[in-house]
Scaffold this motif. Structure first.
Motif, mmCIF file in Angstrom:
data_model
loop_
_atom_site.group_PDB
_atom_site.id
_atom_site.type_symbol
_atom_site.label_atom_id
_atom_site.label_comp_id
_atom_site.label_asym_id
_atom_site.label_seq_id
_atom_site.Cartn_x
_atom_site.Cartn_y
_atom_site.Cartn_z
ATOM 1 N N ARG A 66 0.786 -1.236 0.000
ATOM 2 C CA ARG A 66 0.000 0.000 0.000
ATOM 3 C C ARG A 66 0.820 1.290 0.000
ATOM 4 N NH1 ARG A 66 -3.508 -3.089 -1.084
ATOM 5 N NH2 ARG A 66 -5.622 -3.183 -0.221
ATOM 6 N N LEU A 78 2.490 -1.203 16.069
ATOM 7 C CA LEU A 78 1.224 -0.798 16.687
ATOM 8 C C LEU A 78 1.190 0.656 17.191
ATOM 9 C CD1 LEU A 78 0.086 -4.054 18.511
ATOM 10 C CD2 LEU A 78 -0.639 -3.155 16.289
ATOM 11 N N PRO A 99 -2.500 1.015 14.117
ATOM 12 C CA PRO A 99 -3.167 0.153 15.102
ATOM 13 C C PRO A 99 -3.488 -1.250 14.606
ATOM 14 C CG PRO A 99 -4.647 1.850 14.296
ATOM 15 C CD PRO A 99 -3.290 2.201 13.783
ATOM 16 N N PHE A 100 -3.363 -1.511 13.300
ATOM 17 C CA PHE A 100 -3.592 -2.867 12.794
ATOM 18 C C PHE A 100 -2.266 -3.572 12.483
ATOM 19 C CE2 PHE A 100 -7.222 -0.164 11.606
ATOM 20 C CZ PHE A 100 -8.198 -0.780 12.374
ATOM 21 N N GLY A 101 -1.154 -2.931 12.835
ATOM 22 C CA GLY A 101 0.159 -3.539 12.625
ATOM 23 C C GLY A 101 0.589 -3.554 11.172
ATOM 24 N N GLN A 102 0.001 -2.662 10.373
ATOM 25 C CA GLN A 102 0.280 -2.650 8.935
ATOM 26 C C GLN A 102 1.123 -1.456 8.502
ATOM 27 O OE1 GLN A 102 -3.604 -3.240 6.993
ATOM 28 N NE2 GLN A 102 -2.740 -5.274 6.725
ATOM 29 N N PHE A 119 -1.849 7.342 9.707
ATOM 30 C CA PHE A 119 -2.019 6.001 9.149
ATOM 31 C C PHE A 119 -3.309 5.981 8.334
ATOM 32 C CE2 PHE A 119 -5.469 4.157 11.674
ATOM 33 C CZ PHE A 119 -5.504 4.971 12.788
ATOM 34 N N GLU A 120 -3.563 4.880 7.647
ATOM 35 C CA GLU A 120 -4.658 4.678 6.692
ATOM 36 C C GLU A 120 -4.353 5.421 5.393
ATOM 37 O OE1 GLU A 120 -7.534 2.852 6.436
ATOM 38 O OE2 GLU A 120 -7.181 1.876 8.349
#
Lengths: 219, 219
Positions: free
Chosen positions: A21, A50, A54-57, A69-70
């Protein structure tokens, strides 16, 4: 904005290369001609991510004190800092927001779960699977109508095209565009842009350098 | 903003009542105490919706000359018009954007396809399905950690909580919160808000009125 730092994985196997991503963010940064550095996080240590994601990605973007993030939120953030990525007038901006959410919440929502079955070479048919097939194909049928009438989703090229083209690009090897030429041509048009090509080549080079480093360490 | 008009379906069967996506917009409008009217589009005529919503779905919001589709984009639009729904400072706003996209692109992405199997009472196991199960449960495990530490996602209650709580609420009858008390309590906290209760009751009343009208017409 200050020194932009894009964090991605230090290494991935061959399969996801070209689809991690961070590509969407690299692409936006290249379109806007914004300088940035790339930082890495160890692929095997999701826990370490994290505090930032928050999703470890991956990815996340750092701009001075701010970490975002996102990919959708990062694209919006960059869009707000560059008129190349998103217009500043309210109607133009609203159109970009609509299509950005359409890419991520209306088209990617069936596309990724549907792809999980393809990656697994899973041909098992069942009622739930039939719903998922209809969900994806319904969305693609509507996108075909939309894309037959315009080059880019929200007028000029924008962050919404980065998101939508990358969502559709991930489906292109699965035959879903054989009877959807407008979707196919849209992906071709988007991925022919110099900024996409640079972003893609940079992601591939990033992981190839990681291969070389791994090989050197194991000698 | 001028006279806000929220367009939703004129009627739906019992099953989706309380879950039609106009609920998220009603909820935001109630939180912000913004007056609005409700308009309807015939449930059986998806073609008629295409000029307003390219996937033939609901809702869309009309604000004078502007019509906005995608609940995420409508929530952002309303958030930009109300400090109750989204803070105006950049760091606060960025956090809300992150969590709004997290709700719609990281949690709802597995949640809706996963729910399709539940709705179909489909127990067929397969490798692709196992991936989808892991995708959803992984995201919920991460949300459990996040929600154990805070009441609302981005500091004060915001549009990101409307999206995330509604995404999680749709899973609550499927047993996934039995060992995830923080997710369960978050949904309880969000749905106890007067604005949610009003929005929910209004959606139910809207479809009950449609039942009564149908019954009167068929007499």
């Amino acid at each position: 904005m200050t020194n932009l730092i894009l964090t991605t994985l230090d290494w991935v196997p061959d399969f996801p290369r070209g689809f991690v991503r961070d590509l969407r963010i690299r692409w936006a940064l290249e379109e806007a001609d914004l300088p940035y550095e790339v930082a890495t996080t160890p692929v095997g240590d999701a826990e370490a991510r994290l505090p930032f994601q928050p999703f470890g990605q991956v990815p996340w973007l750092t701009d001075g004190d701010v970490t975002i993030f996102e990919t959708g939120a990062i694209l919006m953030y960059l869009g707000e800092h560059s008129t190349v990525l998103m217009p500043t007038d309210r109607p133009g901006r609203t159109k970009v927001m609509e299509w950005l959410f359409a890419a991520l919440n209306s088209v990617e929502m069936p596309a990724v779960p549907w792809s999980l079955y393809r990656w697994a070479d899973d041909e098992t048919q069942s009622p739930g699977r039939a719903h998922l097939e209809r969900f994806l194909h319904g969305r693609l049928d509507h996108m075909e109508v939309v894309l037959a009438r315009r080059d880019w989703l929200a007028g000029p090229f924008s962050i919404s095209d980065i998101a939508m083209a990358d969502v559709l690009r991930q489906l292109q090897d699965y035959g879903v565009f054989a009877e959807r030429p407008a979707c196919r041509d849209y992906v071709a048009r988007a991925t022919a842009r110099p900024a996409f090509k640079k972003a893609f080549a940079d992601q591939m080079a990033h992981f190839e350098a990681a291969d070389a480093e791994r090989a050197a360490r194991s000698e």
